[in-house]
Design an enzyme around this catalytic site. Structure first.
Site, short mmCIF file in Angstrom:
data_model
loop_
_atom_site.label_atom_id
_atom_site.label_comp_id
_atom_site.label_asym_id
_atom_site.label_seq_id
_atom_site.Cartn_x
_atom_site.Cartn_y
_atom_site.Cartn_z
N ASP A 108 -6.15 6.30 0.69
CA ASP A 108 -6.10 5.06 -0.09
C ASP A 108 -7.32 4.21 0.21
OD1 ASP A 108 -5.58 3.49 2.15
OD2 ASP A 108 -3.53 2.97 1.58
N HIS A 134 0.83 -1.21 0.00
CA HIS A 134 0.00 0.00 0.00
C HIS A 134 0.86 1.26 0.00
CE1 HIS A 134 -3.35 -2.60 1.99
NE2 HIS A 134 -3.13 -2.89 0.74
#
Ligand code: UDP
Length: 479
Positions: free
Chosen positions: A117, A23
């Site tokens: 995100d 990520h």
């Protein structure tokens, strides 16, 4: 600086990253892109955890001087769930307990926009407190984004578990998804991670737009469907990809690169399963035999089988240091000796983008995480799609059936052990066969189209300019 960037040069954006290298990497790539090509100042707010090893800083991407990473205090969720909780549950809870520190970091920095995100959408409302626009960054493809955004509607449509369906799941305008290819959280609606996943789908429409790591040439139909049919996603989608690590092998750097230097062009297959993948013992045995029987050269990033879930390493991966697992006794007896001239093993973590960009590498056995997929395409390397977790089964289907850059085993590696004969045949077909040649051609073509898309005037470049112009106008930022 060109004139289209004179406004964005005054912008400051905060990007929230959930835990996990898979990520952080795409967030850093987006940040560097914003800084390098649009002169935007970026603060990455990184949610950290108490479970990741402190030495797990595997990010070897140089930061642009306008990019700054701020690590938030480690999120302790041990009082909320035990360590066996599924990964999406853990990630969403880590972001939830970090909300106060996110808010306080924003107060001190006052950015012009907040990007979050995929697993951080619960922080979206914080943007309203600062009167700034907010965007969701899905560091994956348009097809997965469609499924995610459409999941709240699917939830209303289906009264039974999706995996019990016999027909593919339909999303207007998009390729249908086979039930067995659905993302992990949709496989069991009774697990908490399904509720967390659904919440992400519900939160997305409250944002001002979605950035995806894809480009028009890769997924023309799905992107067209977004533009024509607002029933799937009713906010703007900005394809800004392929954002991918630029890497060139450093020929003095390591024994591995020096080994690759000695191999013929496009003769080596890399096998690696992302930051999280851990194969069961039986599968390790079959893969070892398959590689050996194929008689192809290989680099294999090995991790000791744990008997735990296939994404077991996701929050815990470390750099396989000197001496670690120097005796991989989980591999077939004699394997190391028999393959010593054709194979190179790396323990736990390897410089993947660097390896893929080496001219000697001609194939990639990959779990099809989206970063890995793009790194392969950016190097013109075709794949054997070996999905394990998250949205990887969809990625594998996309790559094998729509894009045409991958072979796929007959059965899913998560439901059956893929046998040595099948692996042998696939590796040979990829590295030597006609089909492998066609896939390689396609990968090279997409490498080019991805690069074109990012160039000044290319569709992904323009998409980013549009987004930044909007942020500037909302904030009344002028050059
Ligand atoms: N990676 C790496 N070395 C490894 C394993 C992974 O450099 O041994 C990098 C890989 O190049 C990619 C990222 O970690 O940039 C993994 O992201 P991806 O989306 O492919 O999968 P995830 O780890 O999120 O499942």
């Amino acid at each position: 600086m060109d004139s289209s960037n004179s406004t964005s040069a005054n912008l400051h954006v905060a990007i929230l990253s959930s835990p996990g290298m898979g990520h952080l990497i795409p967030v850093v790539l987006l940040s560097n892109r914003l800084a390098t090509h649009h002169c935007v100042t970026v603060t990455v707010l990184r949610v950290t955890t108490t479970v990741s090893p402190p030495e797990s800083n595997l990010l070897k991407i140089p930061l642009h001087p306008l990019v700054n990473i701020l690590e938030l205090p480690p999120a302790d969720i041990s009082h909320l769930v035990d360590s066996s909780a599924k990964i999406v549950t853990q990630l969403c809870l880590m972001v939830r307990v970090s909300l106060p520190s996110i808010r306080s970091a924003m107060t001190n920095r006052r950015p012009h926009a907040l990007f979050v995100d995929l697993f951080s959408t619960e922080a979206l409302p914080i943007a309203a407190e600062f009167n700034i626009p907010n965007y969701v960054y899905v560091p994956s493809n348009a097809w997965f984004t469609a499924l995610l955004a459409y999941s709240p509607i699917l939830h209303q449509q289906f009264s039974e578990e999706y995996v019990n369906q016999t027909d593919p799941i339909r999303i207007p305008g998009c390729k249908p998804v086979r039930p067995e290819d659905l993302v992990d959280p949709m496989l069991d609606q009774k697990d908490q991670q399904y509720d967390e996943y659904l919440k992400i789908g519900e939160n997305i429409p409250s944002s001002d737009g979605i950035l995806i790591n894809s480009w028009v040439d890769l997924e023309p139909e799905t992107l067209q469907a977004f533009a024509e049919n607002r029933s799937v996603i009713n906010i703007l989608v900005y394809p800004v990809g392929p954002l991918v690590r630029e890497s060139k092998p450093d020929h003095r750097s390591s024994e591995l690169v020096q080994w690759l230097d000695r191999q013929p062009d496009e003769s080596v297959v890399l096998a690696s399963f992302g930051s999280g993948g851990v194969l069961p013992q039986k599968q390790m045995t079959e893969l070892a035999w398959g590689l050996e029987l194929s008689r192809q050269r290989f680099v294999w990033v090995v991790r000791r089988p744990t008997g735990g879930p296939v994404d077991n390493a996701f929050l815990r991966v470390t750099n396989g240091g000197e001496g670690e697992d120097s005796k991989p006794d989980y591999l077939p007896e004699g394997f190391l000796t028999r393959t010593k001239d054709v194979g190179f093993l790396v323990s736990n973590w390897a410089p993947q983008a660097e390896i893929l960009s080496h001219p000697a590498v001609g194939g990639f056995v990959s779990h099809c995480g989206w970063n890995s997929t793009l790194e392969s395409i950016a190097s013109g390397v075709p794949l054997i799609a070996w999905p394990l977790y998250a949205e990887q089964r969809m990625n594998a289907a996309l790559l094998a059936e729509e894009v045409g850059v991958a072979l796929r085993p007959r059965a899913l590696a998560t439901s059956e052990v893929v046998g040595r004969e099948e692996i042998e045949a696939m590796v040979k077909a990829l590295m030597e066969g006609e089909e492998g040649g066609r896939l390689r051609e396609k990968a090279k073509q997409l490498k080019k189209s991805g690069a074109e898309s990012l160039k000044h005037g290319g569709p992904s470049y323009i998409s980013m300019c549009d987004l930044l112009a909007k942020i500037a106008s909302i904030n009344n930022v002028i050059s």
